[in-house]
Design a protein around this motif. Sequence first.
Motif, mmCIF file in Angstrom:
data_model
loop_
_atom_site.group_PDB
_atom_site.id
_atom_site.type_symbol
_atom_site.label_atom_id
_atom_site.label_comp_id
_atom_site.label_asym_id
_atom_site.label_seq_id
_atom_site.Cartn_x
_atom_site.Cartn_y
_atom_site.Cartn_z
ATOM 1 N N ARG A 119 0.833 -1.198 0.000
ATOM 2 C CA ARG A 119 0.000 0.000 0.000
ATOM 3 C C ARG A 119 0.874 1.256 0.000
ATOM 4 N NH1 ARG A 119 -4.925 0.224 0.235
ATOM 5 N NH2 ARG A 119 -5.197 -1.927 0.945
ATOM 6 N N GLU A 120 0.506 2.225 -0.823
ATOM 7 C CA GLU A 120 1.269 3.465 -0.899
ATOM 8 C C GLU A 120 1.303 4.115 0.479
ATOM 9 O OE1 GLU A 120 3.817 5.563 -1.822
ATOM 10 O OE2 GLU A 120 3.093 4.734 -3.710
ATOM 11 N N LYS B 126 1.401 -9.347 8.234
ATOM 12 C CA LYS B 126 0.598 -8.523 7.339
ATOM 13 C C LYS B 126 -0.504 -9.348 6.668
ATOM 14 C CE LYS B 126 3.155 -4.711 7.588
ATOM 15 N NZ LYS B 126 4.314 -5.147 8.360
ATOM 16 N N VAL B 127 -1.473 -8.646 6.067
ATOM 17 C CA VAL B 127 -2.519 -9.269 5.256
ATOM 18 C C VAL B 127 -2.127 -9.091 3.792
ATOM 19 C CG1 VAL B 127 -4.939 -9.208 4.567
ATOM 20 C CG2 VAL B 127 -4.316 -8.878 6.966
ATOM 21 N N VAL B 128 -1.973 -10.200 3.101
ATOM 22 C CA VAL B 128 -1.532 -10.171 1.698
ATOM 23 C C VAL B 128 -2.601 -10.803 0.817
ATOM 24 C CG1 VAL B 128 0.249 -10.891 0.057
ATOM 25 C CG2 VAL B 128 0.887 -10.317 2.411
ATOM 26 N N LEU B 129 -3.046 -10.068 -0.181
ATOM 27 C CA LEU B 129 -4.046 -10.576 -1.114
ATOM 28 C C LEU B 129 -3.335 -11.352 -2.222
ATOM 29 C CD1 LEU B 129 -6.377 -7.444 -1.440
ATOM 30 C CD2 LEU B 129 -6.080 -9.035 0.471
ATOM 31 N N ALA B 130 -3.752 -12.597 -2.421
ATOM 32 C CA ALA B 130 -3.114 -13.474 -3.400
ATOM 33 C C ALA B 130 -4.178 -14.069 -4.313
ATOM 34 C CB ALA B 130 -2.328 -14.592 -2.695
ATOM 35 N N PRO B 131 -4.402 -13.485 -5.503
ATOM 36 C CA PRO B 131 -5.414 -14.015 -6.416
ATOM 37 C C PRO B 131 -5.223 -15.502 -6.673
ATOM 38 C CG PRO B 131 -4.602 -11.899 -7.201
ATOM 39 C CD PRO B 131 -3.731 -12.296 -6.046
ATOM 40 N N GLY B 132 -6.351 -16.224 -6.724
ATOM 41 C CA GLY B 132 -6.259 -17.664 -6.915
ATOM 42 C C GLY B 132 -7.316 -18.228 -7.836
ATOM 43 N N ALA B 133 -8.259 -17.404 -8.290
ATOM 44 C CA ALA B 133 -9.325 -17.919 -9.151
ATOM 45 C C ALA B 133 -8.774 -18.411 -10.480
ATOM 46 C CB ALA B 133 -10.386 -16.847 -9.377
ATOM 47 N N GLY B 134 -7.627 -17.871 -10.901
ATOM 48 C CA GLY B 134 -7.021 -18.302 -12.160
ATOM 49 C C GLY B 134 -5.951 -19.350 -11.994
ATOM 50 N N ALA C 50 -10.028 -0.443 -2.082
ATOM 51 C CA ALA C 50 -10.988 0.037 -1.067
ATOM 52 C C ALA C 50 -10.413 -0.025 0.342
ATOM 53 C CB ALA C 50 -12.272 -0.788 -1.145
ATOM 54 N N GLY C 51 -9.207 -0.600 0.495
ATOM 55 C CA GLY C 51 -8.573 -0.577 1.809
ATOM 56 C C GLY C 51 -8.257 -1.912 2.436
ATOM 57 N N LEU C 52 -8.618 -3.018 1.791
ATOM 58 C CA LEU C 52 -8.347 -4.335 2.366
ATOM 59 C C LEU C 52 -6.904 -4.744 2.117
ATOM 60 C CD1 LEU C 52 -9.461 -6.945 3.739
ATOM 61 C CD2 LEU C 52 -9.896 -7.815 1.425
ATOM 62 N N GLY C 53 -6.232 -5.183 3.176
ATOM 63 C CA GLY C 53 -4.906 -5.759 3.031
ATOM 64 C C GLY C 53 -3.770 -4.755 3.055
ATOM 65 N N GLY D 133 -1.317 5.454 -7.879
ATOM 66 C CA GLY D 133 -0.943 5.960 -6.568
ATOM 67 C C GLY D 133 -1.452 5.121 -5.425
ATOM 68 N N THR D 134 -2.069 3.973 -5.748
ATOM 69 C CA THR D 134 -2.633 3.105 -4.717
ATOM 70 C C THR D 134 -1.564 2.264 -4.037
ATOM 71 O OG1 THR D 134 -4.709 2.964 -5.944
ATOM 72 C CG2 THR D 134 -4.317 1.266 -4.277
#
Length: 300
Positions: free
Chosen positions: A91-92, A106-114, A153-156, A173-174
């Motif tokens: 996060r910036e 930390k909370v790390v978002l890791a895409p997995g649907a693909g 939106a602020g998650l992770g 800038g996110t």
Amino acid sequence: MDKLTISATANGLNYLPEYLADHEGLFHDAGLEVTAVARDPWTGVLDDLETGRADIALGGLWVPAMYAGSERELSVVCQLNHQFPMAIAVREGSSGDFALEDLLGKVVLAPGAGGSAPYEFTAGLLREAGVDPAGIRFVRDLSTAMLVELFTAGLGDAIIADLVTATELEASGTARIVFRHLDDGGIMPNSVYYCRTDRVAELRDHITRFTAAIDTAMRLVPTVDPHTVDDILKRRWPEKDQGILREAQRQMAESAVWDTVAIDETASDRWMRILAEGGLVRSAPSYAALADDSFMAEYR
């Protein structure tokens, strides 16, 4: 003209050499009429192979690995990606140098649907660096689009993303890219072409010519007219910022991601070990159990 059909798990920038081979007529010159479709959900590639709608599939090496030793017999015939073109963005507002151990707690978002590779390969890199992934809270199994929206939106605290998405987040800038798998992940046979083992003999001539065309396209990437690449980018991703696409393509072209159609056996063994540590395979399959090296041997 001989027909060859491909079922792909995505329409991705990392697949550029295939798109370039088609655009420049390399398949046509090889006497092939190649058609390709991207499946959503990606598991449709397995259905396409099973029914014969597709001759070969394009996707992660981890898929043939998970099926190794099962009744669904798959043979890898060559690779399209010699490295894993992903990145970690934080996060910036985060500052200072970054090390993988900074993700602890930390909370790390890791895409997995693909597919499982974004998390599994990153977890393997963490273990290699002496960091226990259990000390990080991962949000997994959701699509990239959904997790990017939630991250925005602020998650992770951080997100694992493909280079295009990570660059988009940075440009907005996110987030700030702090780790590129191309720079620090080493060699990793990521996206590969595979077919049903019982069709290898039938498709041998077609696949041999196809592999040669992909090899030619890989060698063409560094010298191809930039306008040609722009044409491909605009046609395939008209809704994307073309400057961001060009930047991500530049990073891939300057890396080893498109260096060779031949899988590095040591790198394959390393990826299989990572999958075994993650419990995705019963035991790490050998390179010989995964691949028909006869299609790749001359490119080593």
